[in-house]
Design a protein around this motif. Structure first.
Motif, PDB file in Angstrom:
ATOM      1  N   LEU A 114     -78.076  49.432  41.512  1.00  0.00           N
ATOM      2  CA  LEU A 114     -79.328  50.155  41.697  1.00  0.00           C
ATOM      3  C   LEU A 114     -79.968  50.428  40.344  1.00  0.00           C
ATOM      4  N   TYR A 115     -81.285  50.308  40.297  1.00  0.00           N
ATOM      5  CA  TYR A 115     -81.994  50.559  39.039  1.00  0.00           C
ATOM      6  C   TYR A 115     -83.402  51.059  39.350  1.00  0.00           C
ATOM      7  N   SER A 116     -84.002  51.720  38.374  1.00  0.00           N
ATOM      8  CA  SER A 116     -85.413  52.065  38.430  1.00  0.00           C
ATOM      9  C   SER A 116     -86.038  51.579  37.122  1.00  0.00           C
ATOM     10  N   GLY A 117     -87.331  51.450  37.094  1.00  0.00           N
ATOM     11  CA  GLY A 117     -87.949  50.919  35.882  1.00  0.00           C
ATOM     12  C   GLY A 117     -87.796  49.416  35.801  1.00  0.00           C
ATOM     13  N   HIS A 118     -87.638  48.910  34.577  1.00  0.00           N
ATOM     14  CA  HIS A 118     -87.505  47.466  34.385  1.00  0.00           C
ATOM     15  C   HIS A 118     -86.143  46.971  34.874  1.00  0.00           C
ATOM     16  N   PRO A 119     -86.080  45.740  35.385  1.00  0.00           N
ATOM     17  CA  PRO A 119     -84.798  45.218  35.878  1.00  0.00           C
ATOM     18  C   PRO A 119     -83.785  45.049  34.754  1.00  0.00           C
ATOM     19  N   PRO A 120     -82.547  45.459  34.962  1.00  0.00           N
ATOM     20  CA  PRO A 120     -81.497  45.367  33.928  1.00  0.00           C
ATOM     21  C   PRO A 120     -80.881  43.964  33.917  1.00  0.00           C
ATOM     22  N   GLN A 223     -97.482  37.490  41.772  1.00  0.00           N
ATOM     23  CA  GLN A 223     -97.012  37.315  40.401  1.00  0.00           C
ATOM     24  C   GLN A 223     -97.788  38.149  39.388  1.00  0.00           C
ATOM     25  N   ARG A 224     -99.045  38.419  39.648  1.00  0.00           N
ATOM     26  CA  ARG A 224     -99.865  39.156  38.673  1.00  0.00           C
ATOM     27  C   ARG A 224     -99.768  40.664  38.829  1.00  0.00           C
ATOM     28  N   LEU A 225     -99.030  41.116  39.818  1.00  0.00           N
ATOM     29  CA  LEU A 225     -98.936  42.554  40.071  1.00  0.00           C
ATOM     30  C   LEU A 225     -97.618  43.115  39.551  1.00  0.00           C
ATOM     31  N   SER A 226     -97.682  44.262  38.917  1.00  0.00           N
ATOM     32  CA  SER A 226     -96.479  44.954  38.468  1.00  0.00           C
ATOM     33  C   SER A 226     -95.710  45.483  39.662  1.00  0.00           C
ATOM     34  N   TRP A 227     -94.370  45.392  39.594  1.00  0.00           N
ATOM     35  CA  TRP A 227     -93.539  45.908  40.671  1.00  0.00           C
ATOM     36  C   TRP A 227     -93.689  47.416  40.840  1.00  0.00           C
ATOM     37  N   GLU A 228     -94.201  48.089  39.817  1.00  0.00           N
ATOM     38  CA  GLU A 228     -94.396  49.534  39.874  1.00  0.00           C
ATOM     39  C   GLU A 228     -95.718  49.906  40.538  1.00  0.00           C
ATOM     40  N   SER A 229     -96.627  48.948  40.693  1.00  0.00           N
ATOM     41  CA  SER A 229     -97.978  49.263  41.147  1.00  0.00           C
ATOM     42  C   SER A 229     -98.031  49.519  42.646  1.00  0.00           C
ATOM     43  N   ARG A 230     -98.965  50.358  43.035  1.00  0.00           N
ATOM     44  CA  ARG A 230     -99.164  50.654  44.452  1.00  0.00           C
ATOM     45  C   ARG A 230     -99.714  49.439  45.191  1.00  0.00           C
ATOM     46  N   ASP A 231    -100.491  48.610  44.479  1.00  0.00           N
ATOM     47  CA  ASP A 231    -100.999  47.388  45.100  1.00  0.00           C
ATOM     48  C   ASP A 231     -99.848  46.449  45.472  1.00  0.00           C
ATOM     49  N   PHE A 232     -98.860  46.335  44.584  1.00  0.00           N
ATOM     50  CA  PHE A 232     -97.699  45.497  44.875  1.00  0.00           C
ATOM     51  C   PHE A 232     -96.937  46.049  46.072  1.00  0.00           C
ATOM     52  N   MET A 233     -96.716  47.350  46.093  1.00  0.00           N
ATOM     53  CA  MET A 233     -95.986  47.962  47.195  1.00  0.00           C
ATOM     54  C   MET A 233     -96.703  47.748  48.524  1.00  0.00           C
TER      55      MET A 233
END
Length: 305
Positions: A114-120, A223-233
């Motif tokens: 499990l991780y948060s933020g950038h992938p380890p 691909q152009r969306l950050s995994w943190e973004s609400r648009d991606f979610m």
């Protein structure tokens, strides 16, 4: 989002034989449990035998590494553990082993990072190198591996048994809105379900079609969306159901009970056809059990966002 690497409340919901489409269920089963046995890893030892049965992880241990589970993650994991124990008749034990996979031991264990933020990615690579040495997976000795999605599961087959590794992004904040809770729940449920049944993704290109399985996904280019973004979610949540559908629970019961050596052989589909009514009734009862409410989608609908 699964990649198979070879080497590698009834009051709220009821299913009846009339309501479910037998033909559709059998077709979905064929597509979801029909792996093409190939490898995507250059340099892997192709002489290592492969055996695929969705029951292989029944009674295994879930070993969590990396971050400790966020309360939302823990709720989902425990609901899935209860579901697995109910369906397979064996407990799914769990423990936290710290930062490194080598604390998990070499038994019948599924590693969940499990991780948060950038992938380890360095930790992911270290996990797989350790699994390679323990299970003799035949992977390149100095391979470097990177996350290609916020949640991914990989099963490897080696000369000393098979190993499953799951890596899932979890919330970094204590308090979650509806969107965030739905997103993190959805991706964790999907990887756990696929890992413990060997179901694979089923592409659904018709965006107006009604979902019948968590395995179904509408292809998207994110691909152009950050995994943190609400648009991606939001986009990812629109691509498939928010939890396990009746078909998925039906298939868990099928995997648990089918008298076959491998759940990718034609006999598995024959069993589903012959035992359809029984499996459907079992799925209806299971879907109505309040213990699993956090991880099921009774109408197979997209998550609220």
């Amino acid at each position: 989002m699964r990649r198979l690497i070879l080497g590698v409340f009834l009051a709220l919901f009821a299913i009846t034989p009339v309501a479910a489409d037998r033909v559709a269920y059998i077709d979905l089963a064929r597509r979801g449990w029909n792996y093409e046995l190939r490898t995507t890893m250059l340099g892997r030892d192709l002489s290592i035998p492969v055996h695929i049965n969705g029951r292989d992880l029944a009674g295994a241990s879930l070993c969590i590494v990396g971050e400790r589970p966020h309360p939302n993650s823990l709720e989902i994991i425990n609901a899935f553990r209860d579901l697995a124990a109910h369906v397979f008749g064996k407990p799914l034990t769990m423990r936290y082993a710290g930062q490194d996979a080598d604390g998990c031991g070499s038994g019948r264990t599924v590693i969940l990072r499990l991780y948060s933020g950038h992938p380890p990615n360095q930790a992911l690579s270290a996990d797989l190198r350790w699994m390679n040495s323990v299970y003799q997976l035949g992977l390149p000795a100095q391979g470097y591996y990177a996350a290609t999605s916020p949640a991914m599961a990989q099963t490897f087959f080696g000369r000393r048994g098979q190993g499953t590794h799951i890596m899932v992004k979890q919330p970094g904040l204590k308090h979650l809105g509806v969107l965030e809770r739905s997103f993190y729940t959805s991706i964790l449920v999907e990887e756990l379900f696929q890992s413990f049944t060997f179901g694979m993704d089923i592409l659904l290109f018709d965006r107006s079609a009604v979902f019948q399985s968590k395995l179904q996904e509408t292809p998207l280019n994110l691909q152009r969306l950050s995994w943190e973004s609400r648009d991606f979610m939001r986009a990812l949540l629109k691509s498939n159901p928010g939890g396990l559908c009746a078909f998925d629970v039906f298939m868990m019961h099928a995997v648990a009970e089918a008298p076959v050596d491998q759940t990718i052989e034609p006999g598995f589909i024959d069993y589903i056809d012959s035992a359809y009514d029984t499996l459907l009734a079992q799925a209806a009862e299971t879907m109505g059990d309040a213990r699993f409410a956090a991880i099921v989608a009774p109408g197979c609908q997209r998550a609220p966002i």
